[in-house]
Write an enzyme that holds these catalytic residues in place. Sequence first.
Site, PDB file in Angstrom:
ATOM      1  N   GLY A  75       0.835  -1.189   0.000  1.00  0.00           N
ATOM      2  CA  GLY A  75       0.000   0.000   0.000  1.00  0.00           C
ATOM      3  C   GLY A  75       0.870   1.239   0.000  1.00  0.00           C
ATOM      4  O   GLY A  75       2.102   1.157   0.133  1.00  0.00           O
ATOM      5  N   GLY A 105       2.165   5.643   4.425  1.00  0.00           N
ATOM      6  CA  GLY A 105       1.171   6.255   5.290  1.00  0.00           C
ATOM      7  C   GLY A 105      -0.148   5.509   5.351  1.00  0.00           C
ATOM      8  O   GLY A 105      -1.050   5.914   6.089  1.00  0.00           O
ATOM      9  N   SER A 128       2.995  -0.896   8.235  1.00  0.00           N
ATOM     10  CA  SER A 128       3.849  -1.305   9.354  1.00  0.00           C
ATOM     11  C   SER A 128       3.067  -1.391  10.656  1.00  0.00           C
ATOM     12  O   SER A 128       3.250  -2.322  11.452  1.00  0.00           O
ATOM     13  CB  SER A 128       5.021  -0.328   9.511  1.00  0.00           C
ATOM     14  OG  SER A 128       5.889  -0.402   8.396  1.00  0.00           O
ATOM     15  N   SER A 177       6.036  -1.896  -2.213  1.00  0.00           N
ATOM     16  CA  SER A 177       6.059  -2.822  -3.360  1.00  0.00           C
ATOM     17  C   SER A 177       5.069  -2.379  -4.431  1.00  0.00           C
ATOM     18  O   SER A 177       4.041  -3.033  -4.634  1.00  0.00           O
ATOM     19  CB  SER A 177       5.789  -4.262  -2.917  1.00  0.00           C
ATOM     20  OG  SER A 177       4.707  -4.374  -2.023  1.00  0.00           O
TER      21      SER A 177
END
Length: 202
Positions: free
Chosen positions: A35, A38, A42, A109
Site C-alpha cells: 500500500g 502512510g 507497518s 512494493s
Amino acid sequence: MTKTNSNLVWHEASVSKQERHARHNHKGCVLWFTGLSGSGKSTLANALDRSLFDAGLSTYVLDGDNIRHGLNKDLGFSDRDRQENIRRIGEVAKLFVDAGTIVSTAFISPFQSDRDQARALLADGEFVEVYVKCPLEECERRDVKGLYKKARNGEIPQFTGISSPYEEPETPEITVDTSVQTVEESVEQIIGWLEKHHILTR
C-alpha cells in the site's frame, strides 16, 4: 542479473517444512502488506504480529525501512532498485516460511509484476497479499514521516503516489481499508481469513 554458478548443488535439509509446521502447530506463510506510504502497513503488520505472537505462534515482521538499514542499504529508489529490493525480500520471506514461521512483510512494493514474482517463489496458499487500501489524500493528511510534503516540494524524487506510480493489487487475498477500519478491526479480519483457510486454528 547474476547467473547461478553451475558448480553449486542444492543441499536438501534434514528437517522438512512440514515437520516445522507440525511443531509450531500452524502453517508458515507470507502476509505481504502492500500500500501507499502512510496507509498503515507497518502499524498493521506489527499489531497482527503481536496478536499472533501472544497466542504462541512463530512470527516475524520484515519492515521496509528496517530492511533498508541493513540487507538492502545498497539500494536506491529507481525502478530497478525497487525491483531488486522486493526480489531480495521475497527470497528472505521464503526462508521464513520454510522455517515454519508466519512472516509479515510491510513494503510499498508498488509494481504488480514484482509482487507476482515474490508469489511465484512460494507454494500455493503460502503467499497472502494484503492490500492496505487508503486514499492518497488520507495518506498525505497523515504524512507521519513528512515524506509527502518533501515529495511535493521536489525534495524526494520518484516518490510513490506522487512522482512514481503505485499499481493497486489486481486480486489480493485480503483488502483492508484503513481509512474506515480500526487497526483492531483489520487485525481481526486478517486472523479470520487465516483461520478460514486453515493456516491457523483457534
